[in-house]
Design a protein around this motif. Structure first.
Motif, PDB file in Angstrom:
ATOM      1  N   HIS A 142     -19.151 -10.702  -4.470  1.00  0.00           N
ATOM      2  CA  HIS A 142     -17.944 -10.841  -5.296  1.00  0.00           C
ATOM      3  C   HIS A 142     -17.372  -9.474  -5.657  1.00  0.00           C
ATOM      4  CE1 HIS A 142     -17.351 -15.130  -5.942  1.00  0.00           C
ATOM      5  NE2 HIS A 142     -18.657 -15.248  -5.926  1.00  0.00           N
ATOM      6  N   GLU A 143     -18.250  -8.471  -5.789  1.00  0.00           N
ATOM      7  CA  GLU A 143     -17.804  -7.119  -6.129  1.00  0.00           C
ATOM      8  C   GLU A 143     -17.342  -6.336  -4.902  1.00  0.00           C
ATOM      9  OE1 GLU A 143     -21.236  -5.424  -7.998  1.00  0.00           O
ATOM     10  OE2 GLU A 143     -21.165  -6.834  -9.672  1.00  0.00           O
ATOM     11  N   ASP A 144     -17.977  -6.590  -3.747  1.00  0.00           N
ATOM     12  CA  ASP A 144     -17.723  -5.767  -2.559  1.00  0.00           C
ATOM     13  C   ASP A 144     -17.792  -6.623  -1.299  1.00  0.00           C
ATOM     14  OD1 ASP A 144     -17.547  -3.886  -0.557  1.00  0.00           O
ATOM     15  OD2 ASP A 144     -19.359  -2.792  -1.129  1.00  0.00           O
ATOM     16  N   ARG A 145     -16.629  -7.079  -0.834  1.00  0.00           N
ATOM     17  CA  ARG A 145     -16.579  -7.946   0.354  1.00  0.00           C
ATOM     18  C   ARG A 145     -17.054  -7.258   1.630  1.00  0.00           C
ATOM     19  NH1 ARG A 145     -14.992 -10.518  -3.603  1.00  0.00           N
ATOM     20  NH2 ARG A 145     -13.597 -12.289  -3.552  1.00  0.00           N
ATOM     21  N   SER A 146     -17.059  -5.911   1.628  1.00  0.00           N
ATOM     22  CA  SER A 146     -17.484  -5.203   2.843  1.00  0.00           C
ATOM     23  C   SER A 146     -18.955  -5.481   3.169  1.00  0.00           C
ATOM     24  CB  SER A 146     -17.233  -3.704   2.723  1.00  0.00           C
ATOM     25  OG  SER A 146     -18.139  -3.103   1.827  1.00  0.00           O
ATOM     26  N   LEU A 147     -19.720  -6.010   2.230  1.00  0.00           N
ATOM     27  CA  LEU A 147     -21.114  -6.382   2.501  1.00  0.00           C
ATOM     28  C   LEU A 147     -21.207  -7.437   3.608  1.00  0.00           C
ATOM     29  CD1 LEU A 147     -22.610  -6.541  -1.099  1.00  0.00           C
ATOM     30  CD2 LEU A 147     -23.001  -4.793   0.652  1.00  0.00           C
ATOM     31  N   ILE A 148     -20.127  -8.155   3.842  1.00  0.00           N
ATOM     32  CA  ILE A 148     -20.108  -9.148   4.922  1.00  0.00           C
ATOM     33  C   ILE A 148     -20.474  -8.468   6.237  1.00  0.00           C
ATOM     34  CG2 ILE A 148     -18.576 -10.645   6.289  1.00  0.00           C
ATOM     35  CD1 ILE A 148     -17.104 -11.240   3.596  1.00  0.00           C
ATOM     36  N   ARG A 149     -20.089  -7.217   6.396  1.00  0.00           N
ATOM     37  CA  ARG A 149     -20.390  -6.483   7.638  1.00  0.00           C
ATOM     38  C   ARG A 149     -21.888  -6.336   7.877  1.00  0.00           C
ATOM     39  NH1 ARG A 149     -16.431  -2.700   5.615  1.00  0.00           N
ATOM     40  NH2 ARG A 149     -14.426  -3.223   6.492  1.00  0.00           N
ATOM     41  N   GLN A 150     -22.690  -6.433   6.820  1.00  0.00           N
ATOM     42  CA  GLN A 150     -24.146  -6.300   6.960  1.00  0.00           C
ATOM     43  C   GLN A 150     -24.808  -7.607   7.374  1.00  0.00           C
ATOM     44  OE1 GLN A 150     -25.757  -4.501   3.404  1.00  0.00           O
ATOM     45  NE2 GLN A 150     -24.175  -2.933   3.391  1.00  0.00           N
ATOM     46  N   GLY A 151     -24.046  -8.691   7.351  1.00  0.00           N
ATOM     47  CA  GLY A 151     -24.592  -9.980   7.731  1.00  0.00           C
ATOM     48  C   GLY A 151     -24.147 -10.395   9.114  1.00  0.00           C
ATOM     49  N   GLU A 152     -24.447 -11.626   9.451  1.00  0.00           N
ATOM     50  CA  GLU A 152     -24.015 -12.226  10.714  1.00  0.00           C
ATOM     51  C   GLU A 152     -22.871 -13.162  10.344  1.00  0.00           C
ATOM     52  OE1 GLU A 152     -25.329 -11.140  13.470  1.00  0.00           O
ATOM     53  OE2 GLU A 152     -26.897  -9.986  12.480  1.00  0.00           O
ATOM     54  N   PHE A 153     -21.676 -12.904  10.849  1.00  0.00           N
ATOM     55  CA  PHE A 153     -20.425 -13.494  10.375  1.00  0.00           C
ATOM     56  C   PHE A 153     -19.840 -14.369  11.480  1.00  0.00           C
ATOM     57  CE2 PHE A 153     -15.936 -12.038   8.851  1.00  0.00           C
ATOM     58  CZ  PHE A 153     -15.840 -13.111   7.974  1.00  0.00           C
ATOM     59  N   PHE A 154     -19.603 -15.668  11.173  1.00  0.00           N
ATOM     60  CA  PHE A 154     -19.141 -16.626  12.173  1.00  0.00           C
ATOM     61  C   PHE A 154     -18.001 -17.481  11.638  1.00  0.00           C
ATOM     62  CE2 PHE A 154     -23.631 -15.795  12.867  1.00  0.00           C
ATOM     63  CZ  PHE A 154     -23.654 -15.450  14.211  1.00  0.00           C
ATOM     64  N   ASN A 155     -17.122 -17.933  12.549  1.00  0.00           N
ATOM     65  CA  ASN A 155     -16.038 -18.838  12.165  1.00  0.00           C
ATOM     66  C   ASN A 155     -16.512 -20.293  12.225  1.00  0.00           C
ATOM     67  OD1 ASN A 155     -15.911 -19.729  14.856  1.00  0.00           O
ATOM     68  ND2 ASN A 155     -13.966 -18.725  15.288  1.00  0.00           N
ATOM     69  N   VAL A 156     -15.606 -21.241  11.993  1.00  0.00           N
ATOM     70  CA  VAL A 156     -15.972 -22.661  11.939  1.00  0.00           C
ATOM     71  C   VAL A 156     -16.488 -23.191  13.273  1.00  0.00           C
ATOM     72  CG1 VAL A 156     -14.442 -23.214  10.005  1.00  0.00           C
ATOM     73  CG2 VAL A 156     -13.605 -23.434  12.349  1.00  0.00           C
ATOM     74  N   ASP A 157     -16.221 -22.485  14.356  1.00  0.00           N
ATOM     75  CA  ASP A 157     -16.708 -22.900  15.670  1.00  0.00           C
ATOM     76  C   ASP A 157     -18.011 -22.208  16.058  1.00  0.00           C
ATOM     77  OD1 ASP A 157     -14.506 -24.631  16.166  1.00  0.00           O
ATOM     78  OD2 ASP A 157     -13.284 -22.889  16.673  1.00  0.00           O
ATOM     79  N   GLY A 158     -18.580 -21.430  15.140  1.00  0.00           N
ATOM     80  CA  GLY A 158     -19.828 -20.741  15.427  1.00  0.00           C
ATOM     81  C   GLY A 158     -19.655 -19.506  16.280  1.00  0.00           C
ATOM     82  N   LEU A 159     -18.433 -18.981  16.328  1.00  0.00           N
ATOM     83  CA  LEU A 159     -18.141 -17.772  17.107  1.00  0.00           C
ATOM     84  C   LEU A 159     -18.160 -16.557  16.196  1.00  0.00           C
ATOM     85  CD1 LEU A 159     -15.257 -19.184  19.313  1.00  0.00           C
ATOM     86  CD2 LEU A 159     -17.718 -19.068  19.826  1.00  0.00           C
ATOM     87  N   ARG A 160     -18.686 -15.469  16.696  1.00  0.00           N
ATOM     88  CA  ARG A 160     -18.852 -14.257  15.892  1.00  0.00           C
ATOM     89  C   ARG A 160     -17.499 -13.686  15.461  1.00  0.00           C
ATOM     90  NH1 ARG A 160     -23.065 -11.387  14.739  1.00  0.00           N
ATOM     91  NH2 ARG A 160     -24.419 -12.330  16.299  1.00  0.00           N
ATOM     92  N   LEU A 161     -17.450 -13.257  14.206  1.00  0.00           N
ATOM     93  CA  LEU A 161     -16.278 -12.591  13.636  1.00  0.00           C
ATOM     94  C   LEU A 161     -16.676 -11.183  13.225  1.00  0.00           C
ATOM     95  CD1 LEU A 161     -14.956 -15.346  11.179  1.00  0.00           C
ATOM     96  CD2 LEU A 161     -13.982 -14.710  13.384  1.00  0.00           C
TER      97      LEU A 161
END
Length: 124
Positions: A97-116
């Protein structure tokens, strides 16, 4: 016959690398300007059979319209108990909630299971 998604490939590789593990995940709403955390939970990954359609069914229980999901291992130690998973998930969601850039440290996928990938927008 279903097709293999980027998520399926990641999960299979992650399990091959470290064995069973606890996975934290956050459902997000993506807009033109932000990635808004909506709901979060954890799941214990036992084996490498979990596929994207099963995760989507799990996400349906959250009762929100989501457009992406980001996944993090709960810890280097592999499986963690529910109390520790809950504590680490709480810390993760607070930080997201404080820092959305942390998403880059995870595995990020769209609704179709494709990498973002998350790109930083510079102010105009």
């Amino acid at each position: 016959m279903s097709h293999t998604t980027d998520f399926d490939e990641w999960l299979t590789a992650a399990h091959a690398e470290s064995g069973d593990f606890t996975m934290l995940f956050v459902l997000l709403r993506i807009t033109d300007h932000t990635a808004e955390p909506l709901r979060a939970a954890w799941v214990h990954v036992m084996g490498d059979e979990t596929r994207w359609p099963e995760m989507v069914r799990l996400f349906a229980g959250a009762g929100v319209q989501w457009s992406a999901a980001v996944f993090f291992r709960a810890g280097r130690e592999g499986l963690v108990d529910d109390q520790l998973a809950r504590s680490r998930l709480s810390a993760l969601t607070r930080k997201l909630h404080e820092d959305r850039s942390l998403i880059r440290q995870g595995e990020f996928f769209n609704v179709d299971g494709l990498r973002l990938s998350l790109e930083e927008r510079l102010p105009h």
